[in-house]
Scaffold this motif. Structure first.
Motif, PDB file in Angstrom:
ATOM      1  N   LYS A   1       0.797  -1.253  -0.029  1.00 55.28           N
ATOM      2  CA  LYS A   1       0.142   0.229  -0.059  1.00 55.28           C
ATOM      3  C   LYS A   1       0.724   1.255  -0.002  1.00 55.28           C
ATOM      4  CE  LYS A   1      -3.401  -2.330   2.588  1.00 55.28           C
ATOM      5  NZ  LYS A   1      -4.201  -2.607   3.899  1.00 55.28           N
ATOM      6  N   ALA A   2       0.350   2.413  -0.452  1.00 56.81           N
ATOM      7  CA  ALA A   2       1.379   3.568  -0.707  1.00 56.81           C
ATOM      8  C   ALA A   2       0.192   4.774  -0.475  1.00 56.81           C
ATOM      9  CB  ALA A   2       1.911   3.643  -1.964  1.00 56.81           C
ATOM     10  N   ILE A   3       0.761   5.876  -0.110  1.00 55.18           N
ATOM     11  CA  ILE A   3      -0.014   7.125  -0.270  1.00 55.18           C
ATOM     12  C   ILE A   3       1.005   8.155  -0.837  1.00 55.18           C
ATOM     13  CG2 ILE A   3      -0.636   8.987   1.346  1.00 55.18           C
ATOM     14  CD1 ILE A   3      -1.417   6.866   3.444  1.00 55.18           C
ATOM     15  N   ILE A   4       0.393   8.978  -1.961  1.00 53.67           N
ATOM     16  CA  ILE A   4       1.176   9.854  -2.329  1.00 53.67           C
ATOM     17  C   ILE A   4       0.874  11.351  -1.889  1.00 53.67           C
ATOM     18  CG2 ILE A   4       1.575  11.221  -4.882  1.00 53.67           C
ATOM     19  CD1 ILE A   4       0.892   8.577  -6.099  1.00 53.67           C
ATOM     20  N   PHE A   5       2.024  11.840  -1.268  1.00 57.20           N
ATOM     21  CA  PHE A   5       1.789  13.173  -0.750  1.00 57.20           C
ATOM     22  C   PHE A   5       2.192  14.217  -1.839  1.00 57.20           C
ATOM     23  CE2 PHE A   5       2.049  15.473   3.403  1.00 57.20           C
ATOM     24  CZ  PHE A   5       2.025  16.714   2.850  1.00 57.20           C
TER      25      PHE A   5
ATOM     26  N   ALA B   1      -4.451   6.302  -1.207  1.00 56.32           N
ATOM     27  CA  ALA B   1      -4.884   7.705  -0.628  1.00 56.32           C
ATOM     28  C   ALA B   1      -3.831   8.748  -1.312  1.00 56.32           C
ATOM     29  CB  ALA B   1      -5.083   7.925   0.780  1.00 56.32           C
ATOM     30  N   TRP B   2      -4.433   9.994  -1.573  1.00 55.27           N
ATOM     31  CA  TRP B   2      -3.501  11.082  -1.910  1.00 55.27           C
ATOM     32  C   TRP B   2      -3.562  11.977  -0.725  1.00 55.27           C
ATOM     33  CZ3 TRP B   2      -1.285  12.176  -6.790  1.00 55.27           C
ATOM     34  CH2 TRP B   2      -1.847  11.270  -7.951  1.00 55.27           C
ATOM     35  N   THR B   3      -2.400  12.621  -0.597  1.00 55.06           N
ATOM     36  CA  THR B   3      -2.700  13.860   0.469  1.00 55.06           C
ATOM     37  C   THR B   3      -2.231  15.019   0.020  1.00 55.06           C
ATOM     38  OG1 THR B   3      -2.362  14.394   3.047  1.00 55.06           O
ATOM     39  CG2 THR B   3      -0.567  13.203   1.906  1.00 55.06           C
ATOM     40  N   ASP B   4      -2.281  16.122   0.682  1.00 53.80           N
ATOM     41  CA  ASP B   4      -1.960  17.613   0.313  1.00 53.80           C
ATOM     42  C   ASP B   4      -1.902  18.597   1.292  1.00 53.80           C
ATOM     43  OD1 ASP B   4      -0.910  18.549  -2.841  1.00 53.80           O
ATOM     44  OD2 ASP B   4      -1.736  20.080  -1.355  1.00 53.80           O
ATOM     45  N   ASN B   5      -1.368  19.494   1.257  1.00 49.80           N
ATOM     46  CA  ASN B   5      -1.493  20.523   2.097  1.00 49.80           C
ATOM     47  C   ASN B   5      -2.612  21.558   1.787  1.00 49.80           C
ATOM     48  OD1 ASN B   5       0.683  19.866   4.096  1.00 49.80           O
ATOM     49  ND2 ASN B   5       2.264  20.755   2.564  1.00 49.80           N
TER      50      ASN B   5
ATOM     51  N   GLY C   1     -11.300  15.857   1.003  1.00 46.68           N
ATOM     52  CA  GLY C   1     -12.540  15.238   0.694  1.00 46.68           C
ATOM     53  C   GLY C   1     -12.986  15.073  -0.809  1.00 46.68           C
ATOM     54  N   LYS C   2     -12.093  15.523  -1.606  1.00 51.04           N
ATOM     55  CA  LYS C   2     -11.962  15.178  -3.144  1.00 51.04           C
ATOM     56  C   LYS C   2     -11.630  14.111  -3.587  1.00 51.04           C
ATOM     57  CE  LYS C   2     -13.012  20.218  -4.123  1.00 51.04           C
ATOM     58  NZ  LYS C   2     -12.372  21.000  -4.867  1.00 51.04           N
TER      59      LYS C   2
ATOM     60  N   ILE D   1      -8.641  11.920  -1.626  1.00 45.45           N
ATOM     61  CA  ILE D   1      -7.525  12.788  -1.083  1.00 45.45           C
ATOM     62  C   ILE D   1      -7.804  13.430   0.318  1.00 45.45           C
ATOM     63  CG2 ILE D   1      -6.485  15.080  -1.207  1.00 45.45           C
ATOM     64  CD1 ILE D   1      -7.522  15.222  -4.268  1.00 45.45           C
ATOM     65  N   ILE D   2      -6.845  13.043   1.192  1.00 49.49           N
ATOM     66  CA  ILE D   2      -7.029  13.385   2.475  1.00 49.49           C
ATOM     67  C   ILE D   2      -6.068  14.359   3.098  1.00 49.49           C
ATOM     68  CG2 ILE D   2      -7.799  10.798   2.830  1.00 49.49           C
ATOM     69  CD1 ILE D   2      -4.880  10.344   4.076  1.00 49.49           C
ATOM     70  N   SER D   3      -6.486  14.716   4.411  1.00 54.12           N
ATOM     71  CA  SER D   3      -5.480  15.941   4.936  1.00 54.12           C
ATOM     72  C   SER D   3      -4.087  15.154   5.459  1.00 54.12           C
ATOM     73  CB  SER D   3      -6.253  16.506   6.124  1.00 54.12           C
ATOM     74  OG  SER D   3      -6.026  15.709   7.395  1.00 54.12           O
ATOM     75  N   PRO D   4      -3.025  15.776   5.560  1.00 52.73           N
ATOM     76  CA  PRO D   4      -1.960  14.877   6.030  1.00 52.73           C
ATOM     77  C   PRO D   4      -2.131  14.539   7.430  1.00 52.73           C
ATOM     78  CG  PRO D   4      -1.159  17.094   4.967  1.00 52.73           C
ATOM     79  CD  PRO D   4      -2.858  17.064   5.021  1.00 52.73           C
ATOM     80  N   ASN D   5      -3.011  15.286   8.318  1.00 57.03           N
ATOM     81  CA  ASN D   5      -3.286  14.367   9.597  1.00 57.03           C
ATOM     82  C   ASN D   5      -3.866  13.247   9.512  1.00 57.03           C
ATOM     83  OD1 ASN D   5      -2.119  16.741  11.180  1.00 57.03           O
ATOM     84  ND2 ASN D   5      -3.923  17.783  11.458  1.00 57.03           N
ATOM     85  N   GLU D   6      -4.837  13.056   8.330  1.00 54.04           N
ATOM     86  CA  GLU D   6      -5.459  11.717   8.329  1.00 54.04           C
ATOM     87  C   GLU D   6      -4.481  10.859   7.896  1.00 54.04           C
ATOM     88  OE1 GLU D   6      -9.714  11.848   6.539  1.00 54.04           O
ATOM     89  OE2 GLU D   6      -8.590  13.839   5.741  1.00 54.04           O
TER      90      GLU D   6
END
Length: 79
Positions: free
Chosen positions: A3-7, A28-32, A38-39, A46-51
């Motif tokens: 599994k991977a998340i792209i920041f 998941a994707w994450t971004d500042n 939520g998109k 796309i999740i928050s970095p905290n998530e």
């Protein structure tokens, strides 16, 4: 498949996604950028970095890829 998340949801993140999607399960994707949270991008949340940390608490075997562009400007211009 690992599994991977792209920041990073910009064009570098896009390039990373298309190179990694057949090798990793992108969960998941994450971004500042709060406007992206939520998109979906490529059908993936796309999740928050905290998530992102919540995901890691549930499954410590997640790989994080950080899409970075070097800022070559020495100063920023204010509008």
């Amino acid at each position: 498949m690992d599994k991977a998340i792209i920041f990073g949801c910009g064009y570098i993140g896009d390039g990373s996604f298309y190179k990694l999607k057949d090798i990793f399960d992108i969960i998941a994707w994450t971004d500042n950028n709060t406007q992206l949270w939520g998109k979906k991008k490529a059908g993936i949340d796309i999740i928050s970095p905290n998530e992102m940390y919540d995901y890691l608490k549930k499954d410590a075997d997640i790989i994080i890829f950080i899409a970075v562009v070097e800022d070559r400007k020495s100063t920023r211009l204010n509008s």
